[in-house]
Design an enzyme around this catalytic site. Structure first.
Site, PDB file in Angstrom:
ATOM      1  N   GLN A   1     -63.879  15.119 -28.480  1.00 64.70           N
ATOM      2  CA  GLN A   1     -63.726  13.904 -27.135  1.00 64.70           C
ATOM      3  C   GLN A   1     -64.571  12.492 -27.981  1.00 64.70           C
ATOM      4  O   GLN A   1     -64.044  11.386 -27.785  1.00 64.70           O
ATOM      5  CB  GLN A   1     -64.654  14.241 -25.952  1.00 64.70           C
ATOM      6  CG  GLN A   1     -63.897  15.494 -25.236  1.00 64.70           C
ATOM      7  CD  GLN A   1     -64.879  15.893 -24.272  1.00 64.70           C
ATOM      8  OE1 GLN A   1     -66.064  15.718 -24.017  1.00 64.70           O
ATOM      9  NE2 GLN A   1     -64.343  16.646 -23.151  1.00 64.70           N
TER      10      GLN A   1
ATOM     11  N   TYR B   1     -83.252  13.989 -17.059  1.00 69.49           N
ATOM     12  CA  TYR B   1     -82.087  14.786 -17.610  1.00 69.49           C
ATOM     13  C   TYR B   1     -82.302  16.048 -18.259  1.00 69.49           C
ATOM     14  O   TYR B   1     -83.360  15.939 -18.811  1.00 69.49           O
ATOM     15  CB  TYR B   1     -81.198  13.812 -18.507  1.00 69.49           C
ATOM     16  CG  TYR B   1     -80.616  12.635 -18.237  1.00 69.49           C
ATOM     17  CD1 TYR B   1     -80.659  12.235 -16.597  1.00 69.49           C
ATOM     18  CD2 TYR B   1     -80.184  11.616 -19.060  1.00 69.49           C
ATOM     19  CE1 TYR B   1     -79.647  11.058 -16.356  1.00 69.49           C
ATOM     20  CE2 TYR B   1     -79.567  10.516 -18.356  1.00 69.49           C
ATOM     21  CZ  TYR B   1     -79.409  10.299 -17.080  1.00 69.49           C
ATOM     22  OH  TYR B   1     -78.588   9.173 -16.581  1.00 69.49           O
TER      23      TYR B   1
ATOM     24  N   HIS C   1     -84.351   3.243 -13.110  1.00 72.72           N
ATOM     25  CA  HIS C   1     -83.004   4.180 -12.829  1.00 72.72           C
ATOM     26  C   HIS C   1     -82.515   3.852 -11.615  1.00 72.72           C
ATOM     27  O   HIS C   1     -81.298   3.903 -11.113  1.00 72.72           O
ATOM     28  CB  HIS C   1     -83.615   5.451 -13.056  1.00 72.72           C
ATOM     29  CG  HIS C   1     -82.598   6.431 -13.254  1.00 72.72           C
ATOM     30  ND1 HIS C   1     -82.948   7.506 -13.822  1.00 72.72           N
ATOM     31  CD2 HIS C   1     -81.169   6.333 -13.330  1.00 72.72           C
ATOM     32  CE1 HIS C   1     -81.382   8.216 -14.321  1.00 72.72           C
ATOM     33  NE2 HIS C   1     -80.580   7.524 -13.806  1.00 72.72           N
TER      34      HIS C   1
ATOM     35  N   ASP D   1     -78.588   7.106 -24.834  1.00 73.34           N
ATOM     36  CA  ASP D   1     -78.928   6.933 -23.371  1.00 73.34           C
ATOM     37  C   ASP D   1     -79.475   8.162 -23.089  1.00 73.34           C
ATOM     38  O   ASP D   1     -78.547   9.213 -23.147  1.00 73.34           O
ATOM     39  CB  ASP D   1     -77.737   6.323 -22.740  1.00 73.34           C
ATOM     40  CG  ASP D   1     -78.086   6.131 -21.226  1.00 73.34           C
ATOM     41  OD1 ASP D   1     -78.580   4.839 -21.143  1.00 73.34           O
ATOM     42  OD2 ASP D   1     -78.196   7.032 -20.336  1.00 73.34           O
TER      43      ASP D   1
END
Ligand SMILES: NC(=O)c1ccc[n+]([C@@H]2O[C@H](COP(=O)([O-])OP(=O)(O)OC[C@H]3O[C@@H](n4cnc5c(N)ncnc54)[C@H](OP(=O)(O)O)[C@@H]3O)[C@@H](O)[C@H]2O)c1
Length: 318
Positions: A288, A53, A126, A48
């Site tokens: 993580q 970004y 978006h 994604d």
């Protein structure tokens, strides 16, 4: 990773989508590559990103995530194996916030160029655009699908009623419909007056629309920055309610009993919902990621799911 159906696309995708928002900017290149490699090795195939970004990070005025993913896919020769999602609609640099047809077309061309590909598997609106007529926006998305540049479309940060209107209009005109949604959604529910604009949390109305129409929800910020299992992260602003404190206690208690982390319990709750959601999670370390992949094997019992879900209805008539 066992794949899950993605909305009305007729396709299956990885049950954990890799959020690449900070790859190549806040998350350094070496760590970003290591996370991508480990995700791929574990069977993950769903990435994604977005055209913007992460242009708000100091020193990164230009989009960094898309080119970073493009380089990684070229290097690993795996573009065709990946299910690649990007987004258009928010402002960055001299690009205004809009879903105007010309802007969509221009921005998708730029995304393809940065990603080093000639198609994307999923293109999200978006953010909604209430100025451009919905019919024009849906027709623009449809042209991209017809040309093969985009395989499926989704909606992010939409009100339920706008999503319903968009898909009804598309259906009536024989245009491509949104097949999935990406809202802000987690186990904790924000309080009524919380404002995350321009981000839009999922409402009951959106959730029931999606469930009724087989649109998969792909929650972003699903872990609220890891707050379910970290002493350095408190319940975020906008989520501080009595109900959420009780929810946190239930998460911690279940986590302890199952020798799991709170973040794993929150993820398991999302993937075991009926219908399941596909969380879009971000990472700044491989550890993580390992923890979250392991959460796919964490089975919550019916009683545990009932306990987690029951807090929502405390005080209500049963
Ligand atoms: N459509 C939209 O408008 C929209 C908006 C926001 C995001 N997104 C998408 O959603 C993705 C995820 O968003 P997000 O970063 O806000 O989501 P998030 O999953 O709530 O937060 C990710 C952060 O949580 C922490 N974390 C993750 N796993 C953890 C674990 N097992 N233990 C402890 N901490 C853990 C890390 O924080 P630290 O790095 O601080 O350690 C990580 O960077 C983004 O990459 C992007 O693709 C979409």
């Amino acid at each position: 990773m066992d794949e899950l159906p993605l909305g009305t696309t007729g396709e299956t995708v990885s049950p954990l989508c890799l959020g690449a928002m900070y790859f190549g900017s806040r998350t350094d290149p070496e760590t970003s590559r290591a996370i991508l490699d480990r995700y791929y090795e574990a069977g993950g195939r769903f990435l994604d990103t977005a055209n913007i970004y992460a242009t708000w990070v100091d020193g990164h005025d230009e989009p960094a995530s898309e080119p970073f993913l493009g380089e990684w896919m070229a290097d690993r020769g795996n573009r065709d194996e990946m299910f690649l999602a990007t987004k258009v609609g928010f402002d960055y640099g001299d690009v205004p916030q809009s879903l105007d047809p010309d802007l969509i077309e221009r921005e998708v061309e730029k995304s393809l160029d940065r990603l080093g590909t000639d198609y994307v598997d999923l293109l999200y609106a978006h953010v909604d655009d209430r100025e451009t007529p919905l019919a024009e926006t849906m027709a623009a998305f449809d042209r991209l699908v017809e040309s093969g540049t985009v395989r499926h479309i989704g909606a992010s940060n939409y009100h339920g009623w706008r999503l319903a209107r968009a898909n009804t209009l598309a259906e009536e005109r024989g245009l491509t419909e949104f097949s999935c949604v990406q809202p802000r959604f987690s186990y904790l529910v924000p309080h009524r007056n919380a404002d995350f604009a321009p981000q839009r949390p999922a409402t009951d109305e959106l959730v029931t629309y999606c469930d009724d129409h087989d649109l998969t929800m792909l929650p972003y910020s699903p872990l609220l920055q890891g707050c379910y299992g970290r002493d350095d992260r408190r319940i975020p602003e906008g989520y501080v309610t009595t109900e959420n404190r009780l929810k946190m206690e239930a998460v911690q208690d279940i986590a302890e009993r199952k020798d799991a982390s709170g973040n794993q319990v929150a993820l398991a709750w999302m993937t075991q919902r009926d219908p399941p959601t596909i969380p879009v999670v971000g990472y700044s370390s491989v550890e993580q990621l390992e923890e979250n992949i392991a959460a796919l094997d964490l089975e919550l019992s019916d009683a545990e799911m009932e306990r987690l879900n029951g807090i929502e209805t405390l005080g209500g008539l049963q």
